[in-house]
Design a protein around this motif. Structure first.
Motif, PDB file in Angstrom:
ATOM      1  N   LYS A   9       0.833  -1.199   0.000  1.00 44.97           N
ATOM      2  CA  LYS A   9       0.000   0.000   0.000  1.00 44.97           C
ATOM      3  C   LYS A   9       0.873   1.258   0.000  1.00 44.97           C
ATOM      4  O   LYS A   9       0.606   2.207  -0.739  1.00 44.97           O
ATOM      5  CB  LYS A   9      -0.923   0.014   1.212  1.00 44.97           C
ATOM      6  N   ALA A  10       1.928   1.255   0.813  1.00 48.05           N
ATOM      7  CA  ALA A  10       2.808   2.424   0.897  1.00 48.05           C
ATOM      8  C   ALA A  10       3.516   2.680  -0.436  1.00 48.05           C
ATOM      9  O   ALA A  10       3.666   3.830  -0.854  1.00 48.05           O
ATOM     10  CB  ALA A  10       3.832   2.242   2.018  1.00 48.05           C
ATOM     11  N   LYS A  11       3.943   1.632  -1.101  1.00 48.97           N
ATOM     12  CA  LYS A  11       4.717   1.803  -2.333  1.00 48.97           C
ATOM     13  C   LYS A  11       3.826   2.015  -3.559  1.00 48.97           C
ATOM     14  O   LYS A  11       4.118   2.867  -4.406  1.00 48.97           O
ATOM     15  CB  LYS A  11       5.625   0.598  -2.565  1.00 48.97           C
ATOM     16  N   TYR A  12       2.754   1.233  -3.663  1.00 53.12           N
ATOM     17  CA  TYR A  12       1.952   1.243  -4.886  1.00 53.12           C
ATOM     18  C   TYR A  12       0.538   1.821  -4.694  1.00 53.12           C
ATOM     19  O   TYR A  12      -0.232   1.839  -5.650  1.00 53.12           O
ATOM     20  CB  TYR A  12       1.818  -0.186  -5.433  1.00 53.12           C
ATOM     21  N   ARG A  13       0.211   2.217  -3.450  1.00 53.34           N
ATOM     22  CA  ARG A  13      -1.150   2.671  -3.129  1.00 53.34           C
ATOM     23  C   ARG A  13      -2.170   1.595  -3.461  1.00 53.34           C
ATOM     24  O   ARG A  13      -3.278   1.874  -3.955  1.00 53.34           O
ATOM     25  CB  ARG A  13      -1.477   3.979  -3.857  1.00 53.34           C
ATOM     26  N   TRP A  14      -1.795   0.362  -3.203  1.00 54.57           N
ATOM     27  CA  TRP A  14      -2.624  -0.793  -3.535  1.00 54.57           C
ATOM     28  C   TRP A  14      -3.239  -1.322  -2.248  1.00 54.57           C
ATOM     29  O   TRP A  14      -2.529  -1.829  -1.378  1.00 54.57           O
ATOM     30  CB  TRP A  14      -1.753  -1.852  -4.205  1.00 54.57           C
ATOM     31  N   GLU A  15      -4.527  -1.198  -2.138  1.00 52.65           N
ATOM     32  CA  GLU A  15      -5.270  -1.599  -0.941  1.00 52.65           C
ATOM     33  C   GLU A  15      -5.637  -3.079  -1.052  1.00 52.65           C
ATOM     34  O   GLU A  15      -6.369  -3.472  -1.956  1.00 52.65           O
ATOM     35  CB  GLU A  15      -6.538  -0.754  -0.817  1.00 52.65           C
ATOM     36  N   GLU A  25      -8.064  -8.463  -3.231  1.00 57.69           N
ATOM     37  CA  GLU A  25      -8.310  -7.101  -3.696  1.00 57.69           C
ATOM     38  C   GLU A  25      -9.817  -6.911  -3.788  1.00 57.69           C
ATOM     39  O   GLU A  25     -10.443  -7.167  -4.818  1.00 57.69           O
ATOM     40  CB  GLU A  25      -7.631  -6.846  -5.050  1.00 57.69           C
ATOM     41  N   LYS A  66     -11.687  -4.373  -3.969  1.00 63.10           N
ATOM     42  CA  LYS A  66     -12.231  -3.323  -4.840  1.00 63.10           C
ATOM     43  C   LYS A  66     -12.530  -3.839  -6.246  1.00 63.10           C
ATOM     44  O   LYS A  66     -13.198  -3.164  -7.024  1.00 63.10           O
ATOM     45  CB  LYS A  66     -11.273  -2.139  -4.905  1.00 63.10           C
TER      46      LYS A  66
END
Length: 173
Positions: A122-128, A138, A140
């Protein structure tokens, strides 16, 4: 897992007929290689098919808990290959160093560990990503696709300077 500092050594000796530097002053520090792994937008992972053929694909990579981590869908060829044979190679082209990292990949199932690694993605790719039942999802996306996190424990690594004249080998404990 505690991060270990590998032993750095020249890839070639003065007796080798090679254009690569044999000057120990050109050895790269592992910190530079680690920074390259941490900052790369993507890496390539090579795995082995059951019949011995090589398989190479791009992956997202984060540095967490002292090692590189990659993610892939459990049904992917990468995941199937790693389940049968954990040996793999990660390659990265960086701004000051090209890297080849040989190692063994292990799929993580511990939910606390998965949460920490998900936070790194999440911090690197903004991937929740959501963690449940020893897997990562995932939510979403339709159907909440499942992903696996694989910790790659390095055994050897090679760093090549962009000048084409310097090379370092790192051996891990």
């Amino acid at each position: 897992m505690t991060e270990t500092t590998p032993v750095a050594e020249l890839l070639f000796s003065k007796d080798d007929a090679t254009p690569i530097s044999t000057d120990e002053a050109t050895l790269k520090e592992w910190d530079e290689a680690r920074a390259c792994l941490e900052s790369t937008p993507k890496a390539w992972i090579s795995t082995v098919w059951p019949d011995g053929r090589a398989h190479s694909m791009p992956v997202l990579l984060v540095w967490a808990e002292g090692t590189p981590w990659i993610t892939t869908r459990p049904g992917s060829r990468k995941a199937k290959n790693l389940a049968a044979n954990p040996h793999c190679v990660i390659t990265v082209g960086g701004e000051s160093l090209d890297l080849v990292v040989e190692g063994n990949a292990t799929r993580a199932r511990d939910e606390d560990e998965l949460r920490r690694v998900a936070a790194a993605f999440k911090a690197k790719y903004r991937w929740e990503l959501a963690v449940r039942g020893g897997s990562v999802y995932e939510d979403k996306l339709p159907g909440s696709p499942e992903y696996g996190f694989y910790q790659v424990t390095p055994t050897r690594a090679f760093g090549y300077g962009l000048d084409g004249l310097t090379a370092t080998r790192w051996r891990f404990g």
